[in-house]
Enzyme design. Structure first.
Site, PDB file in Angstrom:
ATOM      1  N   GLU A 170      16.555  -1.024   9.126  1.00 13.20           N
ATOM      2  CA  GLU A 170      15.163  -0.796   9.519  1.00 13.20           C
ATOM      3  C   GLU A 170      14.241  -1.048   8.345  1.00 13.20           C
ATOM      4  OE1 GLU A 170      14.816   3.264  10.914  1.00 13.20           O
ATOM      5  OE2 GLU A 170      16.803   3.120  11.827  1.00 13.20           O
ATOM      6  N   LYS A 185      11.408   0.150   5.803  1.00 11.48           N
ATOM      7  CA  LYS A 185      10.903   1.415   5.267  1.00 11.48           C
ATOM      8  C   LYS A 185       9.387   1.273   5.192  1.00 11.48           C
ATOM      9  CE  LYS A 185      11.820   4.865   1.708  1.00 11.48           C
ATOM     10  NZ  LYS A 185      10.476   5.305   1.517  1.00 11.48           N
ATOM     11  N   ASP A 220       5.609   2.135   4.530  1.00 11.74           N
ATOM     12  CA  ASP A 220       5.015   2.852   3.413  1.00 11.74           C
ATOM     13  C   ASP A 220       3.687   3.489   3.809  1.00 11.74           C
ATOM     14  OD1 ASP A 220       4.756   3.806   0.899  1.00 11.74           O
ATOM     15  OD2 ASP A 220       4.135   1.912  -0.011  1.00 11.74           O
ATOM     16  N   TYR A 223      10.821   6.291  13.979  1.00 15.84           N
ATOM     17  CA  TYR A 223      12.167   5.898  13.557  1.00 15.84           C
ATOM     18  C   TYR A 223      13.225   6.995  13.632  1.00 15.84           C
ATOM     19  CZ  TYR A 223       9.809   7.644   9.364  1.00 15.84           C
ATOM     20  OH  TYR A 223       9.064   8.375   8.499  1.00 15.84           O
ATOM     21  N   LYS A 233      14.940  -0.021  -2.063  1.00 10.81           N
ATOM     22  CA  LYS A 233      13.533  -0.270  -2.423  1.00 10.81           C
ATOM     23  C   LYS A 233      13.357  -1.705  -2.910  1.00 10.81           C
ATOM     24  CE  LYS A 233      11.125   3.376  -3.412  1.00 10.81           C
ATOM     25  NZ  LYS A 233       9.987   4.024  -2.787  1.00 10.81           N
ATOM     26  N   CYS A 279     -23.536 -15.769 -24.307  1.00 14.05           N
ATOM     27  CA  CYS A 279     -23.553 -15.158 -22.975  1.00 14.05           C
ATOM     28  C   CYS A 279     -23.628 -16.252 -21.913  1.00 14.05           C
ATOM     29  CB  CYS A 279     -24.751 -14.225 -22.843  1.00 14.05           C
ATOM     30  SG  CYS A 279     -24.927 -13.580 -21.176  1.00 14.05           S
ATOM     31  N   CYS A 325     -27.251 -15.909 -20.166  1.00 17.40           N
ATOM     32  CA  CYS A 325     -28.550 -16.120 -20.806  1.00 17.40           C
ATOM     33  C   CYS A 325     -28.447 -16.895 -22.120  1.00 17.40           C
ATOM     34  CB  CYS A 325     -29.256 -14.784 -21.032  1.00 17.40           C
ATOM     35  SG  CYS A 325     -28.459 -13.780 -22.288  1.00 17.40           S
ATOM     36  N   CYS A 351     -23.198  -8.938 -24.727  1.00 14.25           N
ATOM     37  CA  CYS A 351     -24.440  -9.703 -24.812  1.00 14.25           C
ATOM     38  C   CYS A 351     -25.548  -8.716 -25.178  1.00 14.25           C
ATOM     39  CB  CYS A 351     -24.753 -10.372 -23.471  1.00 14.25           C
ATOM     40  SG  CYS A 351     -26.451 -10.984 -23.412  1.00 14.25           S
ATOM     41  N   CYS A 394     -31.409 -10.463 -20.035  1.00 14.89           N
ATOM     42  CA  CYS A 394     -30.242 -11.111 -19.434  1.00 14.89           C
ATOM     43  C   CYS A 394     -30.169 -10.733 -17.944  1.00 14.89           C
ATOM     44  CB  CYS A 394     -28.999 -10.648 -20.196  1.00 14.89           C
ATOM     45  SG  CYS A 394     -27.473 -11.332 -19.547  1.00 14.89           S
TER      46      CYS A 394
HETATM   47  S1  IVH Z   1      14.451   8.124   8.201  1.00 15.50           S
HETATM   48  C1  IVH Z   1      16.542  12.100   7.168  1.00 15.50           C
HETATM   49  N1  IVH Z   1      13.481   5.731   8.543  1.00 15.50           N
HETATM   50  O1  IVH Z   1      10.734   7.368   3.974  1.00 15.50           O
HETATM   51  C2  IVH Z   1      15.974  10.733   7.248  1.00 15.50           C
HETATM   52  N2  IVH Z   1      12.373   7.164   7.016  1.00 15.50           N
HETATM   53  O2  IVH Z   1      12.231   8.848   1.694  1.00 15.50           O
HETATM   54  C3  IVH Z   1      14.594  10.715   7.736  1.00 15.50           C
HETATM   55  N3  IVH Z   1      10.361   6.195   5.998  1.00 15.50           N
HETATM   56  O3  IVH Z   1       9.960  10.724   4.580  1.00 15.50           O
HETATM   57  C4  IVH Z   1      13.847   9.534   7.388  1.00 15.50           C
HETATM   58  N4  IVH Z   1      10.456   4.253   7.045  1.00 15.50           N
HETATM   59  O4  IVH Z   1       8.375   8.981   5.487  1.00 15.50           O
HETATM   60  C5  IVH Z   1      13.360   6.904   7.895  1.00 15.50           C
HETATM   61  N5  IVH Z   1      12.714   3.593   8.996  1.00 15.50           N
HETATM   62  C6  IVH Z   1      12.593   4.749   8.356  1.00 15.50           C
HETATM   63  C7  IVH Z   1      11.516   4.994   7.444  1.00 15.50           C
HETATM   64  C8  IVH Z   1      11.460   6.222   6.784  1.00 15.50           C
HETATM   65  C9  IVH Z   1       9.768   4.995   6.180  1.00 15.50           C
HETATM   66  C10 IVH Z   1       9.861   7.222   5.063  1.00 15.50           C
HETATM   67  C11 IVH Z   1       9.729   8.597   5.669  1.00 15.50           C
HETATM   68  C12 IVH Z   1      10.581   9.500   4.846  1.00 15.50           C
HETATM   69  C13 IVH Z   1      10.791   8.716   3.589  1.00 15.50           C
HETATM   70  C14 IVH Z   1      12.158   9.027   3.054  1.00 15.50           C
END
Ligand code: IVH
Length: 671
Positions: A114, A116, A118, A226, A313, A407, A410, A425, A431
């Site tokens: 999945e 992640k 942000d 998720y 990450k 400058c 000017c 300047c 200016c």
């Molecule tokens: S699962 C126990 N799935 O990442 C597991 N988290 O560091 C529950 N997040 O607090 C989290 N995308 O805010 C999960 N596809 C994803 C996610 C996700 C973003 C965030 C979420 C969580 C943090 C975990």
């Protein structure tokens, strides 16, 4: 055929509108135009007003938000909200995979891959198919109840579709501000001179915690889900549960994929490492989860995170692009900033064309030559930064970038700022960008707050010769303003009204507005408190100034130099004649900027303070008083006996009407 029974029609409209919201915000495939949608909403709102017995907290008309100003109540999470352990390389993910395999004793297993997302995490509770509560992560054990704000996010179903949902369940996801909404918001904040959000994550969490859900509704938040939790889920595996949630109306990412081997996991990583750049929202990695719920249970948890899931990450994003040229820009204080103008390049979802090089030393340290290939990175994913040069891409005859000696605006020879890497300047009063910049600063929201003059008008006023310094602003007349292109009666009146109102802006803000080098708003407050009128300030010596707490010798010298200049003295004299506040001991008292950028119309009589005292309080907290209600008014502050015409106008324009207690709470005076 729509039914003719109005109560039945209300139910019908709600269903229809819920479906259209889902089509638009979740499936991205609207079936009707925005206009048709608006007209259905209008029809429903009118019917609901006529039949108050049919009122429903979860009606689609309630998604516009309300203006509650209380803080948030907290509640314990049913299941604690844990975080994920992070990895930073494919190898570490492979190691996790191997740990899962041995943890399951060689049993077969599947993994979901999945995105992640942000943003900021959210937990939603549904009972009998209805949203009953939305709670932030908080400290993981308990969070803030933000249901009203969450209800304004149109992709979140208030009532579920289809069937098969458990009577009670929790769903977790991420609230996000899409790149587009984020950029729009920051542009608006820049215009209003409000601090910018560093990234969409901060913008999303800041927005979710706003006290006014009407504001939240305007900010374009979105949400992906998720994780489904509860005692009786429809399936024994994560993937199918999420697919079911999608059927019920939740936005579940299409990217989620079942992966059956470590090779597939590695492929997933390589693909999304770069493909994520095309997504409309910010992502900071990938998440891998063991799919089967029984296997999840077997693997269990460490103190902080599940063993059955891991986050990967993404590395900080970098791009290589060609330097077109370096421009040199002049700020209102005369400092010259070199800016790299680049061949446009996509970086973390936005196109980068320019990056500040800050000063001469940085250009030298990086060794930048004409036409060089440069590495650009985004700090916090937002502000682009040049981090290096690819020397292999350099033309044989390329010359090093030379800092200008005159400058660019000017032509005056530049001087080096003592003890610093900057060039300046010195032509303060001749200016153009410096003068226009000072006018622009002077009229800004946090300074004199003069509506109707922004960057463009400041430049226009300067170029036309009408305004050559900030004191000239108070000689503006309607006739003069009407000679400017784009100005009409209304815009001219607005400027004149703004100038009139600025005569009440307190002394410390006037000092800040003058553009004295090194004197920002905090220093201005301190100076105003220590020297309660302008004469004592103008006659103060550097030693006297430097004896004030937090005012160092550099600031002190700068103030002495500013007032030592006869041109500045004359400007101050003219501003004083114009009636600006040049004394006052309020400065530094309980001033705040909780009302910054907000306009109030005050009407009626009050119990705790007089109307004039309230007007002062509004200004002391950064707000602005105007006399008549318009679309631009943020609040009508109503006491007893407010005039019926005003009341009607405010109601028609949908402007929130607040009472004395609410106002006192806003400024933190109510205990
Ligand atoms: S699962 C126990 N799935 O990442 C597991 N988290 O560091 C529950 N997040 O607090 C989290 N995308 O805010 C999960 N596809 C994803 C996610 C996700 C973003 C965030 C979420 C969580 C943090 C975990």
């Amino acid at each position: 055929m729509p039914t003719s029974d109005p109560r039945q029609r209300i139910l019908e409209l709600r269903d229809e509108l819920n479906r259209h919201n889902h089509n638009y915000y979740v499936l991205n495939s609207p079936e009707i135009s925005d206009r048709e949608f608006d007209s259905l909403i209008k029809e429903l709102a009118e019917l609901e007003e006529k039949y108050p017995d049919m009122s429903d907290e979860l009606s689609p008309t309630r998604r516009v938000g309300s203006d509650l100003t209380d803080g948030f109540e907290q509640i314990a999470h049913i299941y604690p909200m844990l975080s994920l352990s992070n990895t930073y390389s494919i190898e570490e993910v492979d190691e996790w995979f191997a740990r899962v395999r041995s943890g399951l004793g060689g049993e077969k297993f599947e993994i979901t891959g999945e995105m992640k997302y942000d943003g900021t995490s959210i937990s939603l509770i549904y009972e009998h198919g209805k949203l009953i509560r939305a709670v932030t992560r908080g400290d993981g054990e308990k969070g803030d109840i933000v249901t009203e704000n969450v209800k304004t996010i149109k992709s979140i179903p208030l009532k579920l579709q289809g069937s098969g949902w458990p009577d009670l369940f929790e769903i977790r996801g991420e609230i996000l501000m899409p790149w587009e909404a984020f950029e729009r918001l920051n542009k608006e904040r820049e215009f209003n001179e409000e601090p910018l959000f560093a990234n969409p994550r901060n913008a999303a969490s800041g927005t979710l915690k706003m006290l006014n859900s009407r504001e939240v509704a305007k900010r374009g938040l979105d949400a992906y889900f998720y994780y489904l939790l509860g005692p009786e889920l429809p399936y024994d595996n994560h993937f199918d549960n999420m697919m079911a949630a999608r059927e019920w109306g939740f936005k579940v990412s299409e990217i989620m994929t079942l992966l059956t081997s470590i090779e597939k996991v590695d492929e997933f990583i390589s693909h999304w490492d770069s493909a994520r750049r095309e997504l409309p929202v910010a992502t900071d990695g990938l998440v891998f989860k063991v799919n089967n719920l029984r296997q999840q249970l077997n693997l269990g948890y460490t103190a902080k995170s599940p063993r059955w899931a891991i986050a990967y990450k993404f590395p900080a994003e970098k791009a290589l692009t060609r330097l077109r040229y370096v421009s040199f820009e002049v700020g209102r204080m005369g400092i010259i900033t070199p800016v790299a103008n680049l061949e446009p390049v996509l970086l973390s979802g936005t196109i980068v064309k320019r990056a500040s090089l800050h000063n001469e030393d940085i250009i030298k340290t990086l060794g930048i030559h004409e036409n060089d290939l440069l590495y650009v990175e985004k700090g916090g994913e937002i502000i682009p930064k040049i981090t290096g040069v690819d020397e292999n891409g350099r033309d044989a005859d390329a010359e090093p970038i030379k800092f200008v000696t005159r400058c660019p605006a000017c032509g005056t020879p530049l001087v080096r700022v003592e003890g610093e890497a900057s060039w300046l300047c010195p032509n303060k009063f001749g200016c153009p960008p410096q003068i226009a910049g000072r006018v622009e600063h002077f009229v800004g929201r946090k300074m004199m707050n003069i509506d109707g003059i922004g960057e463009e008008t400041s430049q226009q006023l300067f170029a036309s010769g009408i305004v050559r310094n900030i004191a000239d602003l108070y000689d503006l007349t309607k006739e003069k303003l009407l000679t400017l292109e784009g100005f009409g009666q209304k815009s001219a009146d607005r400027v004149l009204e703004g100038l009139e109102a600025s005569r009440n802006i307190p002394y410390d803000r006037v000092i800040y507005a003058l553009s004295i080098p090194f004197v920002g708003d905090t220093v201005a407050k301190k100076v105003a408190k220590a020297f309660p009128d302008i004469d004592s300030l103008m006659n103060a010596t550097a030693e006297e100034l430097a004896s004030v707490k937090d005012i160092g010798p550099r600031i002190a010298e700068s103030i002495v130099e500013y007032f030592g200049n006869p041109i500045n003295r004359e400007i101050v004299a003219r501003l004083r004649n114009a009636g600006l506040q040049f004394s006052g001991t309020d400065a530094g008292e309980s001033l705040s900027d909780v009302l910054a950028g907000k306009t109030f119309v005050i009407s009626g009589t009050f119990a705790h303070h007089s109307r004039d005292e309230y007007k002062r309080l509004i200004e002391l907290h950064g707000g602005k008083n105007v006399s008549s209600i318009s679309k631009k008014t943020d609040y009508v502050f109503a006491g007893e006996n407010m005039g019926p015409a005003k009341l009607e106008k405010a109601t028609n324009l949908g402007i929130p009407i607040i009472d004395e207690n609410t106002f006192l709470e806003m400024i933190g005076e109510k205990n």
